[in-house]
Design a protein around this motif. Structure first.
Motif, PDB file in Angstrom:
ATOM      1  N   SER A 150      38.053 -32.008  63.187  1.00 60.76           N
ATOM      2  CA  SER A 150      37.762 -30.710  63.730  1.00 60.76           C
ATOM      3  C   SER A 150      38.746 -29.763  63.236  1.00 60.76           C
ATOM      4  O   SER A 150      40.197 -30.028  63.251  1.00 60.76           O
ATOM      5  N   ASN A 151      38.491 -28.739  62.456  1.00 66.24           N
ATOM      6  CA  ASN A 151      39.559 -27.916  61.871  1.00 66.24           C
ATOM      7  C   ASN A 151      40.347 -28.329  61.006  1.00 66.24           C
ATOM      8  O   ASN A 151      41.610 -28.180  60.993  1.00 66.24           O
TER       9      ASN A 151
ATOM     10  N   ALA B  92      51.627 -33.799  53.730  1.00 68.90           N
ATOM     11  CA  ALA B  92      51.172 -32.409  53.811  1.00 68.90           C
ATOM     12  C   ALA B  92      50.106 -31.908  54.760  1.00 68.90           C
ATOM     13  O   ALA B  92      50.069 -30.799  55.203  1.00 68.90           O
ATOM     14  N   LEU B  93      49.190 -32.685  54.474  1.00 70.84           N
ATOM     15  CA  LEU B  93      47.820 -32.438  55.199  1.00 70.84           C
ATOM     16  C   LEU B  93      47.865 -32.703  56.724  1.00 70.84           C
ATOM     17  O   LEU B  93      47.422 -31.964  57.618  1.00 70.84           O
TER      18      LEU B  93
ATOM     19  N   GLN C  24      47.906 -30.649  61.502  1.00 72.17           N
ATOM     20  CA  GLN C  24      48.857 -29.681  61.324  1.00 72.17           C
ATOM     21  C   GLN C  24      49.000 -28.825  62.578  1.00 72.17           C
ATOM     22  O   GLN C  24      48.127 -28.093  62.864  1.00 72.17           O
ATOM     23  N   LEU C  25      50.052 -29.278  63.425  1.00 75.08           N
ATOM     24  CA  LEU C  25      50.082 -28.921  64.729  1.00 75.08           C
ATOM     25  C   LEU C  25      51.460 -28.537  65.153  1.00 75.08           C
ATOM     26  O   LEU C  25      52.594 -29.062  64.301  1.00 75.08           O
TER      27      LEU C  25
ATOM     28  N   VAL D 240      49.193 -27.732  69.689  1.00 79.03           N
ATOM     29  CA  VAL D 240      48.382 -26.816  69.251  1.00 79.03           C
ATOM     30  C   VAL D 240      48.422 -26.242  67.798  1.00 79.03           C
ATOM     31  O   VAL D 240      49.371 -26.692  67.024  1.00 79.03           O
ATOM     32  N   ARG D 241      47.247 -25.767  67.390  1.00 78.55           N
ATOM     33  CA  ARG D 241      47.443 -25.112  66.112  1.00 78.55           C
ATOM     34  C   ARG D 241      48.744 -24.146  65.834  1.00 78.55           C
ATOM     35  O   ARG D 241      48.601 -23.276  66.750  1.00 78.55           O
TER      36      ARG D 241
END
Length: 906
Positions: A122-123, A160-161, A207-208, A229-230
């Motif tokens: 997701s995202n 990185a991701l 990435q949080l 969270v994002r």
């Protein structure tokens, strides 16, 4: 028992019915699980190393491991290759030793997982959802709740991701790996110190960013709390963190249950089928129940976040430390934990009035959602006897009615007695998978002299019998004898597979009001003195009679105080008696209930009237004056007033009728709303002026109640303006919308314009979207408000079709799909139940479309027509045709198939 067709013309395989009576323990136990993930959206590699041992209590048989949509690459037993076979989705191994190590290597494609069960993306981040049976979509496993194992998990990914790598338990190691094709890679190893079933497994990678808080328990242990969270959403996490801290403190103070991990994590994702998930130490949440600040979240959002954060944290003990033996025991964890989160929210309220408001809100959900379920094709006991798809049994019966069953236990043993029972429950069963019977027995055994202990076998009928009991009450005053005799009788209508119901154990809270409104002392004929002015009697027989003495004049009985049992109370109150209760009852629930009964009585009378369209004035002056008195009552708080002035919903009114004409119900309720708006226009102005906030925003119960009442007043003033032609209040409402300092006030103003059908609504909607186009949760509100708007000229369905073409709409996102489609089909009866059947055609199209993407969301939408058999013609025939159309679809998921098959059998 539901019978599924053996041979379907469309070629669909018959569904398998799972029966509670068929439970057997697993043939093997899994002691340890060592998982290693190489995370890649297109091809994630999963290496699963397990230690297993044969269950000596079960006859020798092959090991059968569950799996779905997996690519199997390797199977080793004790390090050696082995033969295996497939039985459908199951991996089967024969001739195994008593103790052995099993290694399974599989791959999966999370990017294509639109079901959002198992491992999915997701995202650009990885998430999991394994309850109830999602772990089998990650690796082959004994995917059942009674198999509890110790887990260690290693996550490997592109740094990185996916800079954040999370799983259950404690982080024991992390570091760098050799570079991959896209650059540096890293790993993190997590070890859960507590055994758990597979449904509680979780991982997150992406990435949080996080909000972090260190806390110290009562025992002096330090813990780390984190909310992930994002990036960009961190400013919306303060309330969730505060709710988590309050939850930890409350559970330790109320039940002596401490946090048992070094850290506790919450992670929010926008793509999630449920509200949240209690995975051990790593709770994954729908963003809806995490993100909040005053600019983007309403008071209701704040309240829901507090409740859901509490609920999932409380599962750490009631669900995780002690879990379900099988999925039929689902209410063991869900009903108990809903009760605990309700108690948590009430305890945080502090003031008695705020606690009463919370109780009324909980009962309102039960009545508008669970009571219809009890009377419909999906009726099932709190502990079901069979299912086809377990996901369909995450229902209001399991959760809300299950919570009421637990609440009755507390009523029967007292608050302290219930706490003793909880302590004994954990002493007996910590670390085990058990049943609803085990829980009830622990509460009873800890309170040997209680009504619960004495009546336990009968009390457990609440777990085994479906349906909503009805309590019929009759009262007779004998002036000469100075007695008041109250007769209570119980009954319960037949449900599928249960034609005859045995009497329940029903605690009934009651009091008697005198002519001056005061509570009378209560003394039964066999008692030597009065014992207070309110008491709880326990109804166990089909009929029982109570005689109160020293009653000089006929009292008004206040029955089922505090809603002590999930039943329908039938008592032939006169209007004068109801008005007396509304004005004087010391029990807030029954005070509110009196107002609801008065409104229902007037609505049903108008619905049954010959004239159509409905009489423009269905409310008499006595009712209007009573509502005016409530609005101006000096001692009632604003939140309670708002509840009393809120008319019963169209869904609730429909349940009071044998034959339902949705358009007529809507017309009557709107006429009642319009009449209150005009008749109390001056009062609404005073209320609005007295309750509109001007200070700093806080989401506490008192402030929230004032905003709710001001919002109601604004809505009523706009509605009145549509009749009188007034332009002042719609203009003020639009200005209020523009100037609001918080989302509650802004959205209340927007809702007032939309619900009244005022032309200014279009301008406000456009501005609202422009202001919040980058806030997904706020845009969900924008979609939902339009899909749920009153249908004054048949224009809502065309509007809904246009909303689905909006660039911001996505059918694959459950929140967005629910905001438009579910709101229209399940929360807007008049717009949905159209005489031309267009709403039903739209529903069937969407159910089939969603079923191919996400069967869980589709099955929940399919339940919009559960009560089709109560509809008047032409709705009834058209609804059945739409259901049959869905049922005939080839390759329908078993989730949706079970719902529509049950509906057709009704």
């Amino acid at each position: 028992m539901l019978q599924m067709p053996d041979d379907r013309e469309n070629g669909q395989m018959p569904a398998v019915v799972v029966n509670r009576a068929d439970y057997v323990a697993p043939a093997y136990w899994i002691d340890t699980v060592d998982l290693c993930f190489d995370l890649d959206p297109a091809k994630t590699r999963v290496l699963n190393k397990m230690k297993l041992r044969r269950n000596p209590d079960v006859p020798t048989q092959p090991l059968k491991l569950d799996g779905e949509e997996l690519n199997l690459a390797r199977v080793l037993v004790n390090g050696q290759g082995t033969s295996f076979r497939m039985e459908g989705n199951r991996l089967v191994l024969d001739n195994l030793p008593d103790d052995f190590e099993l290694e399974i290597f599989t791959t999966t494609c999370p990017a294509k997982n639109t079901k959002l069960m198992g491992l999915y993306v997701s995202n650009d981040s990885f998430f999991t959802q394994c309850e109830a049976e999602g772990f089998r979509r990650i690796t082959y496993f004994l995917d059942r709740p009674d198999v509890m194992a110790s887990y260690s998990v290693t996550l490997r990914a592109d740094k990185a991701l996916y800079p954040v790598l999370l799983s259950n338990g404690n982080l024991v190691e992390q570091g760098m790996l050799e570079n991959g094709p896209n650059g540096p890679r890293h790993f993190a190893k997590w070890v859960d110190p507590h055994k758990k079933p597979s449904y509680l497994f979780a991982l997150v990678a992406g990435q949080l960013v996080s909000r972090e808080q260190r806390i110290t328990s009562r025992a002096g242990k330090e813990h780390t709390l984190q909310v992930y969270v994002r990036p960009g959403d961190l400013d919306k996490t303060e309330h969730a963190m505060n709710s988590l801290m309050h939850s930890v403190a409350w559970d330790e103070a109320r039940f002596g249950l401490p946090l048992d991990l070094e850290r506790f994590m919450i992670v929010a994702t926008s793509d999630f089928n449920m509200g949240a998930m209690e995975n051990k130490g790593l709770n994954i949440f729908n963003t809806k129940y995490v993100l909040a600040n005053q600019a983007t979240a309403t008071d209701t959002d704040y309240s829901n976040i507090e409740s859901v954060v509490g609920h999932e944290y409380f599962h750490n003990w009631t669900g995780n430390r002690i879990t379900c033996r099988d999925w039929f025991q689902l209410s063991l964890k869900e009903g108990l934990t809903v009760f605990r989160d309700q108690e948590f929210s009430q305890d945080l309220c502090g003031e008695a009035s705020a606690r009463a408001v919370k109780r009324i809100e909980d009962v309102r959900v039960l009545r508008t959602a669970q009571f219809p379920e009890d009377a419909g094709p999906m009726a099932h006991p709190v502990r079901p006897d069979s299912y086809i798809e377990i996901s369909n049994f995450y229902t209001v019966t399991i959760y809300e009615k299950g919570a009421e069953v637990v609440r009755m236990m507390q009523t029967l043993v007292g608050r302290e007695g219930f706490a003793r029972g909880m302590t004994l429950y954990f002493e007996r069963h910590d670390g085990k998978a058990v049943t609803c019977d085990d829980f009830a027995q622990a509460i009873a055994d800890a309170n040997p002299g209680s009504d619960l202990a004495r009546l336990l076998p009968q009390f457990k009928r609440w777990y085994s019998q479906a349906g909503t009991p009805r309590v019929h009450a009759q009262g007779v005053h004998d002036a000469a004898a100075r007695t008041y005799t109250l007769t209570l009788a119980q009954s319960c209508a037949p449900t599928a597979g249960q034609a005859v119901k045995e009497p329940f154990v029903i605690p009934v809270g009651l009091g008697l009001l005198g002519a001056d409104g005061a509570d009378l002392p209560l003394q039964l004929a066999h008692e030597t003195a009065a014992a207070g002015t309110s008491r709880t009697v326990v109804l166990t027989q089909a009929s029982e009679t109570l005689t109160f003495v020293n009653v000089d004049a006929e009292p008004v009985p206040s029955i089922l105080r505090g809603f002590t049992a999930p039943v329908v109370l039938e008592f032939d109150y006169t209007d004068a008696q109801l008005l007396h209760l509304l004005a004087h009852d010391s029990d807030p629930f029954n005070r509110w209930e009196a107002g609801q009964r008065l409104a229902v009585r007037r609505a049903i009378k108008s619905i049954a009237a010959v004239a159509y369209p409905v009489d423009a004035a269905p409310l008499d002056e006595a009712y209007v004056q009573a509502m005016r008195s409530v609005l101006h009552h000096p001692r009632l708080d604003a939140a309670f007033k708002e509840l009393v002035l809120t008319l019963p919903s169209e869904t609730y009114l429909a349940e009071q009728l044998d034959v339902v004409d949705p358009q007529r119900i809507h017309a009557v309720r709107e006429a009642m709303r319009q009449q209150l708006a005009v008749a109390l226009a001056g009062d609404w102005q005073q209320v609005y002026e007295a309750n509109q906030g001007t200070g700093a925003y806080t989401p506490d119960p008192t402030s929230s109640g004032r905003r709710a009442l001001a919002g109601m007043a604004l809505s009523q003033l706009c509605l009145a303006a549509m009749t009188t032609g007034d332009t002042v209040w719609p203009g003020k409402t639009l200005q209020r919308f523009k100037d609001a300092g918080n989302m509650t006030d802004r959205f209340n103003a927007l809702s007032a314009l939309v619900s009244s059908g005022h032309p200014l609504a279009a301008q406000a909607l456009a501005k609202f979207h422009a202001m919040f186009k980058d806030e997904a949760l706020v845009i969900d509100k924008w979609f939902g408000l339009q899909a749920g708007a009153p249908d004054r000229s048949g224009n809502v369905l065309p509007a809904v079709r246009q909303l689905m073409k909006h660039p911001d709409f996505s059918l694959r996102n459950p929140n967005r799909a629910r905001s438009v489609i579910s709101t229209y089909c399940q929360a807007n009866p008049a717009a949905f139940h159209r005489t031309d059947a267009a709403g039903y055609v739209f529903w069937s199209d969407r159910v089939m479309e969603l079923d191919a993407i996400n069967p869980q969301v589709a099955a929940r939408l399919a339940r919009a027509l559960d009560r089709w058999s109560k509809l008047a013609e032409p709705y009834r025939s058209a609804a059945r045709e739409a259901i049959a159309r869905v049922a005939a679809k080839t390759d329908l998921s078993k989730d949706t198939l079970e719902v529509v098959t049950r509906a057709l059998a009704d």
